[in-house]
Design a protein around this motif. Structure first.
Motif, PDB file in Angstrom:
ATOM      1  N   LEU A   1      26.414  51.697 -29.737  1.00 38.48           N
ATOM      2  CA  LEU A   1      25.383  52.690 -27.859  1.00 38.48           C
ATOM      3  C   LEU A   1      25.914  52.632 -27.244  1.00 38.48           C
ATOM      4  O   LEU A   1      25.793  53.644 -26.885  1.00 38.48           O
ATOM      5  CB  LEU A   1      24.770  51.012 -27.965  1.00 38.48           C
ATOM      6  N   GLU A   2      27.115  52.076 -26.872  1.00 39.49           N
ATOM      7  CA  GLU A   2      27.684  52.769 -25.443  1.00 39.49           C
ATOM      8  C   GLU A   2      28.292  53.619 -25.189  1.00 39.49           C
ATOM      9  O   GLU A   2      28.789  55.021 -24.914  1.00 39.49           O
ATOM     10  CB  GLU A   2      28.524  51.595 -25.365  1.00 39.49           C
ATOM     11  N   LYS A   3      29.318  53.629 -26.684  1.00 37.82           N
ATOM     12  CA  LYS A   3      30.891  54.771 -26.771  1.00 37.82           C
ATOM     13  C   LYS A   3      29.930  55.814 -27.509  1.00 37.82           C
ATOM     14  O   LYS A   3      31.266  56.626 -27.976  1.00 37.82           O
ATOM     15  CB  LYS A   3      31.556  53.832 -27.193  1.00 37.82           C
ATOM     16  N   HIS A   4      28.809  55.604 -28.233  1.00 42.98           N
ATOM     17  CA  HIS A   4      28.578  57.160 -29.281  1.00 42.98           C
ATOM     18  C   HIS A   4      29.422  57.063 -30.518  1.00 42.98           C
ATOM     19  O   HIS A   4      29.664  57.901 -30.618  1.00 42.98           O
ATOM     20  CB  HIS A   4      28.808  57.894 -28.529  1.00 42.98           C
ATOM     21  N   ASP A   5      30.087  56.593 -30.759  1.00 41.55           N
ATOM     22  CA  ASP A   5      30.993  56.302 -31.633  1.00 41.55           C
ATOM     23  C   ASP A   5      30.371  54.492 -32.942  1.00 41.55           C
ATOM     24  O   ASP A   5      30.158  54.588 -32.914  1.00 41.55           O
ATOM     25  CB  ASP A   5      32.908  56.325 -31.639  1.00 41.55           C
ATOM     26  N   VAL A   6      31.410  55.628 -34.090  1.00 40.98           N
ATOM     27  CA  VAL A   6      31.284  54.375 -35.129  1.00 40.98           C
ATOM     28  C   VAL A   6      31.893  53.954 -36.025  1.00 40.98           C
ATOM     29  O   VAL A   6      32.980  54.617 -35.718  1.00 40.98           O
ATOM     30  CB  VAL A   6      29.992  54.911 -36.375  1.00 40.98           C
ATOM     31  N   THR A   7      32.057  52.804 -36.565  1.00 45.19           N
ATOM     32  CA  THR A   7      33.298  52.367 -37.519  1.00 45.19           C
ATOM     33  C   THR A   7      32.990  52.912 -38.788  1.00 45.19           C
ATOM     34  O   THR A   7      32.145  52.888 -40.129  1.00 45.19           O
ATOM     35  CB  THR A   7      33.032  51.194 -37.752  1.00 45.19           C
ATOM     36  N   VAL A   8      34.555  53.645 -39.021  1.00 45.24           N
ATOM     37  CA  VAL A   8      34.267  54.563 -40.733  1.00 45.24           C
ATOM     38  C   VAL A   8      35.150  53.893 -41.443  1.00 45.24           C
ATOM     39  O   VAL A   8      36.293  53.482 -41.523  1.00 45.24           O
ATOM     40  CB  VAL A   8      34.361  56.380 -40.938  1.00 45.24           C
ATOM     41  N   ARG A   9      35.171  53.220 -42.848  1.00 42.90           N
ATOM     42  CA  ARG A   9      35.855  52.390 -43.472  1.00 42.90           C
ATOM     43  C   ARG A   9      36.504  52.475 -45.186  1.00 42.90           C
ATOM     44  O   ARG A   9      34.607  53.591 -45.501  1.00 42.90           O
ATOM     45  CB  ARG A   9      35.364  51.242 -43.649  1.00 42.90           C
ATOM     46  N   ASP A  10      37.340  53.453 -45.033  1.00 37.32           N
ATOM     47  CA  ASP A  10      37.804  53.514 -46.579  1.00 37.32           C
ATOM     48  C   ASP A  10      38.222  52.878 -47.594  1.00 37.32           C
ATOM     49  O   ASP A  10      38.316  51.828 -47.834  1.00 37.32           O
ATOM     50  CB  ASP A  10      39.300  54.096 -45.889  1.00 37.32           C
ATOM     51  N   ARG A  11      37.359  53.569 -49.121  1.00 33.97           N
ATOM     52  CA  ARG A  11      37.241  52.524 -49.877  1.00 33.97           C
ATOM     53  C   ARG A  11      38.677  52.220 -50.332  1.00 33.97           C
ATOM     54  O   ARG A  11      38.859  50.959 -50.514  1.00 33.97           O
ATOM     55  CB  ARG A  11      36.591  53.612 -50.643  1.00 33.97           C
ATOM     56  N   ASP A  12      39.452  53.349 -50.271  1.00 32.16           N
ATOM     57  CA  ASP A  12      40.403  53.044 -51.555  1.00 32.16           C
ATOM     58  C   ASP A  12      41.635  52.098 -50.387  1.00 32.16           C
ATOM     59  O   ASP A  12      42.213  50.943 -51.013  1.00 32.16           O
ATOM     60  CB  ASP A  12      41.158  54.239 -51.538  1.00 32.16           C
ATOM     61  N   SER A  13      41.729  52.411 -48.847  1.00 27.22           N
ATOM     62  CA  SER A  13      42.708  51.944 -48.504  1.00 27.22           C
ATOM     63  C   SER A  13      42.211  50.864 -47.525  1.00 27.22           C
ATOM     64  O   SER A  13      42.807  49.867 -47.116  1.00 27.22           O
ATOM     65  CB  SER A  13      43.258  52.782 -47.062  1.00 27.22           C
ATOM     66  N   MET A  14      40.579  50.617 -47.649  1.00 28.54           N
ATOM     67  CA  MET A  14      39.874  49.380 -46.951  1.00 28.54           C
ATOM     68  C   MET A  14      40.301  49.267 -45.242  1.00 28.54           C
ATOM     69  O   MET A  14      40.352  48.858 -44.334  1.00 28.54           O
ATOM     70  CB  MET A  14      39.907  48.372 -47.283  1.00 28.54           C
ATOM     71  N   LYS A  15      40.624  50.581 -44.722  1.00 29.33           N
ATOM     72  CA  LYS A  15      41.351  50.774 -43.507  1.00 29.33           C
ATOM     73  C   LYS A  15      39.865  51.608 -42.723  1.00 29.33           C
ATOM     74  O   LYS A  15      39.367  52.397 -42.872  1.00 29.33           O
ATOM     75  CB  LYS A  15      42.508  52.075 -43.120  1.00 29.33           C
ATOM     76  N   GLN A  16      39.994  51.298 -41.163  1.00 26.55           N
ATOM     77  CA  GLN A  16      38.789  50.978 -41.039  1.00 26.55           C
ATOM     78  C   GLN A  16      39.331  52.210 -39.343  1.00 26.55           C
ATOM     79  O   GLN A  16      40.398  52.599 -38.739  1.00 26.55           O
ATOM     80  CB  GLN A  16      38.171  49.992 -39.833  1.00 26.55           C
TER      81      GLN A  16
END
Ligand code: ATP
Length: 458
Positions: free
Chosen positions: A426-441
């Motif tokens: 809401l503040e920074k206009h960004d989101v977390t994207v999580r990768d299925r295979d590596s599970m990295k965010q």
């Protein structure tokens, strides 16, 4: 559990594939594709079409009728080839005419016994086994693979015909139509995807052997020249294997198997199967066949229509040779699911089941979540992102349970990315994207989300 059982269970649980007519106790050999399965199959067919038609100058497409004149099947040899009483091995699915078994087994009953009496095989000849692998045999059946159907309304005047047993013939009967209505000339191909029906006596292995299934094929016409047609045969063999590899199928699970001369189908001069290894056993996924001029010649003889091609440049007139690639959509989808399926042990003792499907094939490219379903600001922003993404990609929404549960559900669905909208968003206009295979965010700006996915999904 073997791989077929594991995938059948996941497929039902997540909405890939359900047993056909399940509430009525099922109908053997039929399957219904659920919300995820229909996407997977559509993606697979789109990839086939893109590589075989869209990107090529020498292949065009066709979509022929499922029901054709019964004369087609007479000419193609399908009615004749499947009219004998046959027994089928329950293990390797080889079918045998009773007299063939009688020759290869000294203690086998004489063919007449088999032909005339089911009970004799059951009661007196339990010893009778498959000459190939020693498997148990079915009872003999007047075995016609073709599924009969009737057209017309007046009883007694109905036309008996067949649901196509292979999609191939719809292409060959249109050989001259395609030539005269387009600019193609040999060497050229016609691709088709569509349903085929076979009265398999032992459907099984989940969708592996069904009675209704889809095929994706290429019929490639060349000069009737041994050397040239074999060059194309080799070319298409490699192309098709490379295509499966490009969809992420593990290399060690794919190989070619050549048909021995006595295994060749009635029309084939040379044949290789692309086989996939399931639980250590190689199984046919696609066939590459050199059909000679069998089909066009038979249709010419039977229909009395001229099926020859006239080459304006060389002034030659000929019936072309045909190289065919014939794969099963359902079978490929099944093998892709099996190949993508992994059970992983995670740090901290957790486990997860994940489908590492190629992003091109994954039913949903991304799932969008608000971190908490009861916070209107988060839900509103997540909805905006979801609505925006869905214009470009197949995406899904989930706001049930906690984030961990949602990740597990998307892992099982094969969704390559999960997008979470949290308070920082809401503040920074960004989101977390999580990768299925590596599970990295990754933290990705909302503005850049579409181009981020476009790059990742390429
Ligand atoms: P099989 O030996 O497994 O019965 P086939 O040699 O009869 O197969 P083809 O007639 O060459 O198969 O058909 C081409 C492709 O169509 C096969 O490689 C397979 O992928 C698919 N196919 C054939 N029969 C079935 C079926 N009953 N269910 C699902 N897919 C099938």
């Amino acid at each position: 559990m073997d791989s077929f059982e594991k995938i059948a269970s996941l497929a039902k649980r997540r909405g890939f594939i359900y047993p056909g007519s399940e509430i009525y106790g099922g109908l053997a050999g039929t399957w219904d594709y659920g919300p995820l399965g229909v996407e997977l199959k559509r993606n697979l067919k789109n990839e086939f079409w893109r590589s075989m038609v869209q990107l090529r100058d020498d292949v065009v497409g066709i979509d022929a009728a499922i029901v054709m004149s019964p004369k087609v099947w007479e000419a193609s040899g399908h009615l004749e080839s499947f009219a004998d009483p046959l027994v089928e091995c329950k293990k390797c699915h080889h079918r045998f005419r009773p007299d063939e078994i009688a020759n290869s087994k000294s203690e086998a009953p004489n063919p007449k016994q088999i032909r005339n009496s089911k009970s004799e095989i059951k009661n007196k000849n339990e010893e009778l086994r498959c000459p190939e692998c020693g498997g148990e045999l079915t009872e003999p059946k007047q075995f016609n693979l073709m599924v009969e159907t009737y057209l017309g309304v007046v009883e007694g005047e109905k036309l008996k015909t067949y649901l196509r047993g292979e999609i191939t013939q719809g292409v060959h009967v249109n050989f001259k139509n395609v030539l005269s209505s387009t600019r193609v000339k040999p060497p050229f191909g016609v691709a088709q995807i569509g349903k085929a029906f076979r009265n398999e006596i032992t459907p099984g292995g989940f969708t592996f052997r069904s009675r209704e299934f889809e095929q994706m094929e290429l019929q490639f016409y060349t000069k009737p020249d041994e050397e040239e047609s074999m060059k194309w045969f080799e070319y298409w063999k490699e192309e098709r294997l490379t295509w499966y590899l490009s969809l992420g199928v593990k290399k060690e699970n794919l190989h070619f198997k050549e048909h021995a001369k006595d295994e060749l189908a009635h029309y084939a001069r040379a044949a290789f199967d692309i086989e996939y290894r399931v639980d250590g056993v190689w199984k046919e996924m696609e066939g590459i066949h050199h059909r000679g001029d069998w089909d066009v010649k038979r249709h010419q003889e039977s229909s009395k229509e001229d099926m020859t091609y006239f080459d304006e440049e060389t002034k030659e007139r000929y019936l072309p040779y045909i190289v065919e690639t014939s794969g099963g959509v359902d079978r490929a989808a099944l093998f892709l699911l099996i190949d993508a399926y992994e059970e992983e042990k995670l740090e901290g003792g957790d486990e997860r089941t994940v489908l590492k499907l190629h992003p091109k094939l994954a039913p949903y490219k991304a799932a969008v979540f608000p971190l908490l379903a009861n916070k209107p600001d988060l839900v509103k922003l997540a909805k905006t992102i979801y609505d925006d993404l869905k214009r470009e990609f197949m995406v899904t929404w989930d706001d049930r349970g906690n984030i961990g549960k949602r990740y597990r559900a998307q892992d099982e669905a094969g969704t390559p990315f999960c997008v979470t909208v949290d308070f920082d968003s809401l503040e920074k206009h960004d989101v977390t994207v999580r990768d299925r295979d590596s599970m990295k965010q990754d933290r990705v700006s909302i503005k850049e989300l579409k181009s981020y996915f476009s790059k990742k999904l390429e």
